[in-house]
Design a protein around this motif. Structure first.
Motif, mmCIF file in Angstrom:
data_model
loop_
_atom_site.group_PDB
_atom_site.id
_atom_site.type_symbol
_atom_site.label_atom_id
_atom_site.label_comp_id
_atom_site.label_asym_id
_atom_site.label_seq_id
_atom_site.Cartn_x
_atom_site.Cartn_y
_atom_site.Cartn_z
ATOM 1 N N ALA A 226 0.825 -1.209 0.000
ATOM 2 C CA ALA A 226 0.000 0.000 0.000
ATOM 3 C C ALA A 226 0.858 1.257 0.000
ATOM 4 O O ALA A 226 0.502 2.262 -0.633
ATOM 5 C CB ALA A 226 -0.934 0.004 1.207
ATOM 6 N N GLY A 227 1.991 1.228 0.697
ATOM 7 C CA GLY A 227 2.882 2.381 0.718
ATOM 8 C C GLY A 227 3.448 2.694 -0.650
ATOM 9 O O GLY A 227 3.607 3.865 -1.024
ATOM 10 N N VAL A 228 3.746 1.647 -1.414
ATOM 11 C CA VAL A 228 4.266 1.840 -2.772
ATOM 12 C C VAL A 228 3.167 2.422 -3.673
ATOM 13 O O VAL A 228 3.386 3.382 -4.412
ATOM 14 C CB VAL A 228 4.775 0.501 -3.342
ATOM 15 N N VAL A 229 1.985 1.827 -3.584
ATOM 16 C CA VAL A 229 0.873 2.250 -4.441
ATOM 17 C C VAL A 229 0.447 3.687 -4.130
ATOM 18 O O VAL A 229 0.144 4.472 -5.032
ATOM 19 C CB VAL A 229 -0.312 1.280 -4.268
ATOM 20 N N ALA A 230 0.450 4.048 -2.843
ATOM 21 C CA ALA A 230 0.053 5.404 -2.446
ATOM 22 C C ALA A 230 0.988 6.454 -3.021
ATOM 23 O O ALA A 230 0.605 7.630 -3.164
ATOM 24 C CB ALA A 230 0.013 5.514 -0.921
ATOM 25 N N ALA A 231 2.211 6.070 -3.352
ATOM 26 C CA ALA A 231 3.177 7.007 -3.939
ATOM 27 C C ALA A 231 2.994 7.135 -5.445
ATOM 28 O O ALA A 231 3.788 7.820 -6.105
ATOM 29 C CB ALA A 231 4.598 6.555 -3.616
ATOM 30 N N GLY A 232 1.977 6.470 -5.987
ATOM 31 C CA GLY A 232 1.707 6.572 -7.408
ATOM 32 C C GLY A 232 2.482 5.588 -8.260
ATOM 33 O O GLY A 232 2.524 5.725 -9.489
ATOM 34 N N LEU A 233 3.092 4.591 -7.618
ATOM 35 C CA LEU A 233 3.858 3.581 -8.336
ATOM 36 C C LEU A 233 3.018 2.315 -8.512
ATOM 37 O O LEU A 233 2.073 2.071 -7.750
ATOM 38 C CB LEU A 233 5.147 3.255 -7.586
ATOM 39 N N VAL A 234 3.377 1.504 -9.476
ATOM 40 C CA VAL A 234 2.643 0.280 -9.773
ATOM 41 C C VAL A 234 3.526 -0.918 -9.451
ATOM 42 O O VAL A 234 4.637 -1.039 -9.998
ATOM 43 C CB VAL A 234 2.218 0.230 -11.254
ATOM 44 N N VAL A 235 3.064 -1.777 -8.554
ATOM 45 C CA VAL A 235 3.812 -2.991 -8.229
ATOM 46 C C VAL A 235 3.663 -3.976 -9.381
ATOM 47 O O VAL A 235 2.545 -4.319 -9.780
ATOM 48 C CB VAL A 235 3.302 -3.619 -6.919
ATOM 49 N N VAL A 236 4.794 -4.431 -9.905
ATOM 50 C CA VAL A 236 4.760 -5.347 -11.051
ATOM 51 C C VAL A 236 5.278 -6.733 -10.707
ATOM 52 O O VAL A 236 5.073 -7.682 -11.464
ATOM 53 C CB VAL A 236 5.548 -4.779 -12.251
ATOM 54 N N ASP A 237 5.936 -6.875 -9.536
ATOM 55 C CA ASP A 237 6.452 -8.201 -9.183
ATOM 56 C C ASP A 237 6.789 -8.263 -7.702
ATOM 57 O O ASP A 237 7.197 -7.247 -7.104
ATOM 58 C CB ASP A 237 7.710 -8.525 -9.998
ATOM 59 N N LEU A 238 6.607 -9.429 -7.113
ATOM 60 C CA LEU A 238 7.067 -9.738 -5.756
ATOM 61 C C LEU A 238 7.914 -11.004 -5.838
ATOM 62 O O LEU A 238 7.467 -12.012 -6.401
ATOM 63 C CB LEU A 238 5.891 -9.977 -4.801
ATOM 64 N N THR A 239 9.105 -10.937 -5.290
ATOM 65 C CA THR A 239 10.018 -12.082 -5.311
ATOM 66 C C THR A 239 10.296 -12.524 -3.889
ATOM 67 O O THR A 239 10.602 -11.690 -3.026
ATOM 68 C CB THR A 239 11.343 -11.715 -6.007
ATOM 69 N N GLU A 240 10.200 -13.825 -3.624
ATOM 70 C CA GLU A 240 10.533 -14.406 -2.325
ATOM 71 C C GLU A 240 11.678 -15.397 -2.542
ATOM 72 O O GLU A 240 11.452 -16.552 -2.894
ATOM 73 C CB GLU A 240 9.303 -15.099 -1.728
ATOM 74 N N PRO A 241 12.924 -14.937 -2.382
ATOM 75 C CA PRO A 241 14.079 -15.768 -2.751
ATOM 76 C C PRO A 241 14.180 -17.052 -1.930
ATOM 77 O O PRO A 241 13.920 -17.064 -0.729
ATOM 78 C CB PRO A 241 15.275 -14.852 -2.453
ATOM 79 N N GLU A 242 14.575 -18.110 -2.595
ATOM 80 C CA GLU A 242 14.885 -19.370 -1.929
ATOM 81 C C GLU A 242 16.359 -19.379 -1.545
ATOM 82 O O GLU A 242 17.170 -18.636 -2.089
ATOM 83 C CB GLU A 242 14.562 -20.547 -2.845
ATOM 84 N N TRP A 243 16.697 -20.240 -0.598
ATOM 85 C CA TRP A 243 18.076 -20.346 -0.124
ATOM 86 C C TRP A 243 18.961 -20.896 -1.229
ATOM 87 O O TRP A 243 18.652 -21.915 -1.854
ATOM 88 C CB TRP A 243 18.134 -21.260 1.094
ATOM 89 N N GLN A 244 20.082 -20.194 -1.469
ATOM 90 C CA GLN A 244 20.985 -20.606 -2.534
ATOM 91 C C GLN A 244 22.002 -21.631 -2.031
ATOM 92 O O GLN A 244 22.456 -21.569 -0.882
ATOM 93 C CB GLN A 244 21.721 -19.387 -3.094
ATOM 94 N N PRO A 245 22.364 -22.598 -2.854
ATOM 95 C CA PRO A 245 23.322 -23.634 -2.442
ATOM 96 C C PRO A 245 24.626 -23.031 -1.934
ATOM 97 O O PRO A 245 25.171 -22.108 -2.535
ATOM 98 C CB PRO A 245 23.546 -24.427 -3.731
ATOM 99 N N GLY A 246 25.105 -23.567 -0.811
ATOM 100 C CA GLY A 246 26.380 -23.135 -0.252
ATOM 101 C C GLY A 246 26.308 -21.873 0.576
ATOM 102 O O GLY A 246 27.328 -21.439 1.130
ATOM 103 N N ARG A 247 25.143 -21.279 0.692
ATOM 104 C CA ARG A 247 25.005 -20.044 1.469
ATOM 105 C C ARG A 247 25.076 -20.349 2.951
ATOM 106 O O ARG A 247 24.441 -21.294 3.437
ATOM 107 C CB ARG A 247 23.666 -19.375 1.139
ATOM 108 N N GLU A 248 25.840 -19.545 3.712
ATOM 109 C CA GLU A 248 25.981 -19.757 5.148
ATOM 110 C C GLU A 248 24.898 -19.019 5.916
ATOM 111 O O GLU A 248 24.316 -18.042 5.434
ATOM 112 C CB GLU A 248 27.363 -19.289 5.611
ATOM 113 N N THR A 249 24.643 -19.498 7.135
ATOM 114 C CA THR A 249 23.676 -18.845 8.016
ATOM 115 C C THR A 249 24.076 -17.389 8.246
ATOM 116 O O THR A 249 25.249 -17.067 8.419
ATOM 117 C CB THR A 249 23.609 -19.577 9.369
ATOM 118 N N TRP A 250 23.074 -16.509 8.234
ATOM 119 C CA TRP A 250 23.303 -15.078 8.457
ATOM 120 C C TRP A 250 22.350 -14.634 9.555
ATOM 121 O O TRP A 250 21.161 -14.462 9.312
ATOM 122 C CB TRP A 250 23.059 -14.306 7.173
#
Length: 272
Positions: A226-250
């Motif tokens: 809603a914050g993005v849309v209220a600024a007059g911008l159009v949401v075109v994509d949402l990405t939820e990244p998966e864990w990449q191989p070899g990535r360490e705990t952060w």
């Protein structure tokens, strides 16, 4: 949440109302820039573009655009920290400027410019008041910068919309809102919800005298969009990244948790 792992004895933490208007972020990052980079600098690299703890790289995702599209674009990074992402883009010939509110982080960015020989422009600026003319950029982005640390995210989206050219793209990553219902624990304890997802009080750390030392702000996914849309911008994509191989705990992000819960959300919006 990217909260410090250990609190000094004189510091208390909890979910409260914040009244500092985002000033705590500037103070915290100025005071802790060197310590943060000493702990995480190796993982972040000096010129690498990673969207979050899961390890999704812009080189693979191309969320800002293809190399051909970026070749003639003007790009701005807000909340750049030590500007590893912008430096990666600059190394590929992209016309990019890096900005951050923290002088401590920009000093680290300048040092990395010197050691790498990358000529990357650095600007100290609050993303809620950008010192750039209207329609100056084709792309604005941030990887975990700005938005978690300010109470008025709408001001950021409005400023980004102002400096974007028509057809321009705004891409940002931040902690996935779902994560706020779960403890900041990379192990099995982090898989059980212990608070309400709908409780949007910010996480604060305070000194004994009540001064806010650190603040991080939670918005539901609906509020984030809603914050993005209220600024007059159009949401075109949402990405939820998966864990990449070899990535360490952060911190609280881990492969175990990523198998069950989203840890990061990346929002792509455009100025139409």
């Amino acid at each position: 949440m990217s909260t410090p792992p250990r609190l000094p004895p004189a510091v208390t933490a909890g979910y409260e109302d914040a009244t500092d208007g985002g000033r705590a972020a500037r103070r915290w990052w100025d005071a802790n820039a060197a310590e943060y980079l000493a702990e995480h600098g190796a993982a972040l690299g000096v010129a690498d573009f990673v969207w979050g703890p899961e390890g999704l790289r812009e080189e693979d995702a191309e969320l800002l655009g293809t190399p051909a599209a970026l070749a003639g674009a003007r790009v701005l990074e807000v909340g750049a920290g030590a500007a590893q992402c912008a430096r990666w883009l600059r190394g590929r010939g992209v016309d990019v400027v890096a900005s951050d509110v923290s002088g401590g982080m920009l000093e680290a960015a300048a040092e990395l410019n010197r050691t790498t020989g990358v000529d990357l422009p650095l600007v100290r600026a609050d993303a809620r008041e950008l010192p750039f003319q209207d329609t100056s950029f084709d792309v604005v982005f941030t990887s975990y910068g700005v938005l978690p640390f300010v109470p008025d995210d709408g001001a950021v989206h409005r400023e980004v919309g102002r400096v974007l050219r028509p057809g321009g793209r705004w891409v940002f990553s931040t902690t996935h809102p779902v994560r706020w219902a779960f403890p900041d624990d990379p192990g099995p304890g982090g898989l059980t919800a212990t608070s309400s997802y709908f409780d949007t009080r910010p996480y604060l750390e305070r000194a004994e005298d009540g001064e806010i030392l650190y603040a991080e702000y939670h918005r539901t996914l609906g509020q984030l969009v809603a914050g993005v849309v209220a600024a007059g911008l159009v949401v075109v994509d949402l990405t939820e990244p998966e864990w990449q191989p070899g990535r360490e705990t952060w911190g609280g992000w881990s492969e175990l948790r990523a198998r069950h819960l989203p840890g990061t959300v990346i929002v792509t919006a455009e100025r139409r």
